[in-house]
Design an enzyme around this catalytic site. Structure first.
Site, PDB file in Angstrom:
ATOM      1  N   LYS A 255       0.802  -1.226   0.000  1.00  0.00           N
ATOM      2  CA  LYS A 255       0.000   0.000   0.000  1.00  0.00           C
ATOM      3  C   LYS A 255       0.835   1.277   0.000  1.00  0.00           C
ATOM      4  O   LYS A 255       0.408   2.308  -0.506  1.00  0.00           O
ATOM      5  CB  LYS A 255      -0.934   0.014   1.210  1.00  0.00           C
TER       6      LYS A 255
ATOM      7  N   GLU B 298      -9.408   6.151   3.619  1.00  0.00           N
ATOM      8  CA  GLU B 298     -10.225   5.079   4.184  1.00  0.00           C
ATOM      9  C   GLU B 298      -9.306   3.883   4.372  1.00  0.00           C
ATOM     10  O   GLU B 298      -8.272   3.787   3.718  1.00  0.00           O
ATOM     11  CB  GLU B 298     -11.363   4.718   3.224  1.00  0.00           C
TER      12      GLU B 298
ATOM     13  N   SER C 193       1.499  -9.797  -0.922  1.00  0.00           N
ATOM     14  CA  SER C 193       1.163  -8.372  -0.798  1.00  0.00           C
ATOM     15  C   SER C 193       1.410  -7.795   0.586  1.00  0.00           C
ATOM     16  O   SER C 193       1.618  -6.597   0.732  1.00  0.00           O
ATOM     17  CB  SER C 193      -0.291  -8.139  -1.207  1.00  0.00           C
TER      18      SER C 193
HETATM   19  C1  LIG Z   1      -1.730  -7.066   2.554  1.00  0.00           C
HETATM   20  C2  LIG Z   1      -2.901  -6.667   1.717  1.00  0.00           C
HETATM   21  N1  LIG Z   1      -3.115  -7.285   0.556  1.00  0.00           N
HETATM   22  C3  LIG Z   1      -4.174  -6.972  -0.210  1.00  0.00           C
HETATM   23  C4  LIG Z   1      -5.090  -6.018   0.162  1.00  0.00           C
HETATM   24  C5  LIG Z   1      -6.266  -5.767  -0.726  1.00  0.00           C
HETATM   25  O1  LIG Z   1      -6.201  -4.576  -1.446  1.00  0.00           O
HETATM   26  P1  LIG Z   1      -5.883  -4.552  -2.994  1.00  0.00           P
HETATM   27  O2  LIG Z   1      -6.799  -5.513  -3.650  1.00  0.00           O
HETATM   28  O3  LIG Z   1      -6.127  -3.152  -3.387  1.00  0.00           O
HETATM   29  O4  LIG Z   1      -4.470  -4.942  -3.166  1.00  0.00           O
HETATM   30  C6  LIG Z   1      -4.905  -5.336   1.359  1.00  0.00           C
HETATM   31  C7  LIG Z   1      -5.866  -4.300   1.786  1.00  0.00           C
HETATM   32  O5  LIG Z   1      -5.941  -3.858   2.860  1.00  0.00           O
HETATM   33  C8  LIG Z   1      -3.777  -5.673   2.160  1.00  0.00           C
HETATM   34  O6  LIG Z   1      -3.561  -5.055   3.325  1.00  0.00           O
END
Ligand SMILES: Cc1ncc(COP(=O)(O)O)c(C=O)c1O
Lengths: 270, 394
Positions: free
Chosen positions: B91, B113, B380
């Site tokens: 993020k 948010e 992620s």
């Molecule tokens: C570690 C992690 N992966 C994925 C997401 C999902 O968001 P996005 O689909 O925008 O990657 C989040 C959202 O809070 C997250 O914290």
């Protein structure tokens, strides 16, 4: 553009001199499904010239707590688009007051744009206000609405540029909705609205020249309405009306109290 | 690139657009202009990339998951380590980028948010680093299940506002953030945390995350001398997935898989599997797939992971779904939690529950792969924030 004079247009054409047009917003199905038709007829008797009938949406992101609340109540009581058209039909049996449906685009898309506009026309709706379909996006509904004789009413805000105001004026029919303050719907404290409106209305009057203008957002009483609509054709009240209902409902005589509030909004203390 | 979406109006095929109140139109115009300028501003670009290197810690590693590879006995598995970014998730790539834009535009106040709290933490971090006022909207339920992140945000000086409406999760936090923005549009910049919202946000946020895929491409070329066969990422709004996929989108042989949260199952009403179960509509400023009722009311989503617990999805994913360039599947709460355990045990990496949804899909995918193929999973985020939920689950 519709060629015959719409019900909305004739309200403005028939306006006398300094009279102000009063448009009232009420969420369809608030405070309950049974009262909406009676309330609208009562509003007319007490001075309303136009009705904006809110189509509730679960996520009303341009609305403050009051209209959020009314929308939730109505959804919980089982409001549907079909029921809203039914309410309009019932009003039409007794009254010619213009009715504008106001709501977010998603429920309209879900219903089907063509079916929605066709059912709106058939039930006696006169126009649409869709706050989250600005002129960039209204192509999604514009031609269907026109085809079914519905006026499309767009908004201008204090931060709209002069060019933007002109473009909105060009796209609109019926009237242009002037949002008095930047923010969500809801009553404002003190003279916030009056201060914001000072400069804004001057610019509106320079740039919006082909449609009548109503100013709304934050108007809570007769004094506000008079002051704020001084240099336009009239005013819109929504949240303050819903608050008036919320305060009285379901006490005995709640409807009378609400209608008294409406009467006072239009005529002041007599 | 052959792939050119979005259009000037912000459309990915028929999805996207700017479905916002009039008050936000000037703000979006101003943002578009500032963003376009930033693309051709070498100083802006240098500062952004310097921050990614020196502060965020990029490039993140591409780690070979040898024990997991052995476990499945099929294609080689690599992890793109976004969990190693400062603050623990991808993020921050976007939060830093948007904050630099806010500064360029002379805005004084930042709002955001957050669902899992990772975007909130990333935004609070960027605001602390640059000395900006920061307000984060977070659903009351999410504040409970991601308490660690609430404390982190507050420690860095952000104000976290609890949202009590609707499902008390990400959708409602986003409504409140938009209402704040409408009210304070003159001095406030809204840093949106995923590839959702009105144009130019989905495009801009994608572009701030494309570094994920670009690095993966270079790193895999060095390690394996080739492109990957499969990319797998979890999808909430879809920012980590699109940042990972986008640089490969013209490479037809690279298969891409997005994993949604199916909650208790995509065939139940306790789900967040937007593409699997949803229909097109408008939420939070753009046209995309949504979970909604026949009356067009938005349905409450459910997922054990706060970051995927959202009834919408970014418009570009709707487009890539319809065109079948990316395939999307759902993974249940249970399967995701099992994957948290498996990845922890096999690789010594505790993934975020969001991320674990992508790992869980390996159970389905790996048997279909060949030994000479390569699968890259976008890791992620890390799971520290989820320890409470994880401990209670097992
Ligand atoms: C570690 C992690 N992966 C994925 C997401 C999902 O968001 P996005 O689909 O925008 O990657 C989040 C959202 O809070 C997250 O914290």
């Amino acid at each position: 553009m519709t060629t015959k004079t719409s019900r909305i247009q004739s309200v403005f054409e028939k306006r006398n001199g300094d009279d102000k047009i009063m448009s009232l917003f009420i969420t369809a199905g608030y405070p309950d499904l049974e009262s909406t038709v009676d309330l609208i007829l009562g509003f007319e008797e007490n001075g309303a010239d136009l009705i904006e009938l809110g189509m509730p949406f679960s996520d009303p992101l341009a609305d403050g707590p009051t209209i959020q609340y009314a929308s939730n109540v109505s959804i919980e009581k089982g409001i549907t688009m079909k029921k809203i058209f039914g309410m309009v039909r019932q009003v039409r049996e007794k009254s010619e007051i213009p009715i504008i449906l106001m709501g977010y685009i998603n429920p309209i898309l879900r219903y089907g744009v063509e079916a929605f506009c066709s059912d709106a026309e058939e039930s006696g709706v006169d126009g649409l206000i869709i706050p989250d379909a600005p002129i960039e996006e209204s192509g999604i509904i514009e031609s269907a609405a026109r085809e079914h004789g519905l006026d499309m009413i767009y908004l201008v805000a204090p931060n709209s540029t002069d060019e933007r105001m002109k473009a909105v004026d060009e796209k609109s029919s019926g009237f242009v909705y002037c949002v008095s303050v930047t923010g969500v719907t809801g009553a404002r404290q003190g003279d916030e609205v009056a201060r914001s409106v000072e400069r804004f209305i001057g610019r509106v009057n320079t740039n919006v020249t082909s449609n009548p203008k109503l100013v709304g957002f934050g108007i809570k009483n007769y004094e506000d309405a008079k002051l704020i609509s001084e240099r336009v054709d009239g005013y819109i009240v929504g949240s303050a009306l819903i608050e008036a209902i919320r305060k009285e409902y379901p006490n005995k005589g709640w409807k009378e109290s609400v209608l008294q509030f409406v009467n006072h909004l239009k005529f002041g203390n007599i | 690139m052959k792939y050119t979406a979005p259009t000037k109006q912000g459309y990915f095929g028929k999805y996207g657009g700017k479905f916002v109140p009039e008050i936000l139109i000037p703000a979006l115009a101003e943002l578009e202009e500032a963003y376009e300028e930033s693309l051709n501003d070498p100083l802006f670009q240098k500062e952004y990339h310097d921050l990614l290197r020196e502060y965020v810690g990029r490039p993140t590693k591409l780690t070979f998951a040898d024990r997991l590879t052995e476990h499945y006995g099929k294609a080689k598995i690599y992890f793109k380590r976004e969990d190693l970014c400062h603050t623990g998730a991808h993020k921050i790539n976007n939060a830093i980028g948007q904050l630099l834009l806010a500064r360029k535009m002379g805005k004084k106040r930042i709002i955001a948010e957050t669902g899992a709290g990772q975007h909130g933490v990333a935004t609070a971090t960027a605001c602390a680093k640059f000395g900006f006022e920061c307000v984060v909207y977070m659903g009351a339920e999410d504040m409970e299940r991601q308490k660690l992140n609430v404390d982190r945000m507050r420690l860095m000086g952000a104000e976290v506002r609890s949202v009590e409406t609707g499902s008390k999760t990400l959708k409602d936090a986003t409504n409140e953030a938009i209402r704040d923005w409408v009210t304070n549009v003159d001095d406030t910049f809204y840093i949106i945390g995923s590839v959702v919202g009105p144009h130019p946000y989905p495009m801009m946020t994608r572009n701030f995350h494309r570094v994920i895929g670009e690095e993966t491409r270079d790193q895999l070329k060095q390690k394996e001398g080739r492109l990957p066969d499969y990319l797998v990422a979890c999808v909430g709004g879809g920012s980590n997935a699109i940042g990972f996929f986008y640089p490969f989108i013209d490479d037809e042989n690279v298969k891409m898989i997005g994993i949604e949260a199916a909650g208790l199952g995509a065939d139940t009403d306790q789900t967040a599997a937007t593409l699997t179960k949803g229909t097109p509509g408008v939420l939070h400023g753009s046209l995309s797939y949504l979970l909604q009722s026949n009356e067009g009311q938005i349905q409450l989503a459910h997922s054990v992971s706060a970051g995927l617990d959202y009834p919408g999805i970014g418009p570009e994913h709707s487009y890539l779904h319809d065109t079948k360039r990316v395939h999307y599947y759902g993974v249940t709460d249970q399967d995701a939690m099992d994957a948290v355990k498996l990845i922890s045990m096999k690789e010594g990496i505790i993934p975020a529950i969001e991320t674990a949804h992508a790992f869980a899909y390996l159970e389905t995918l790996m048997p279909l792969t060949q030994r000479d193929e390569v699968v890259v999973v976008n890791c992620s985020g890390r799971g520290d924030k989820d320890m409470k939920t994880i401990s209670e689950w097992f």
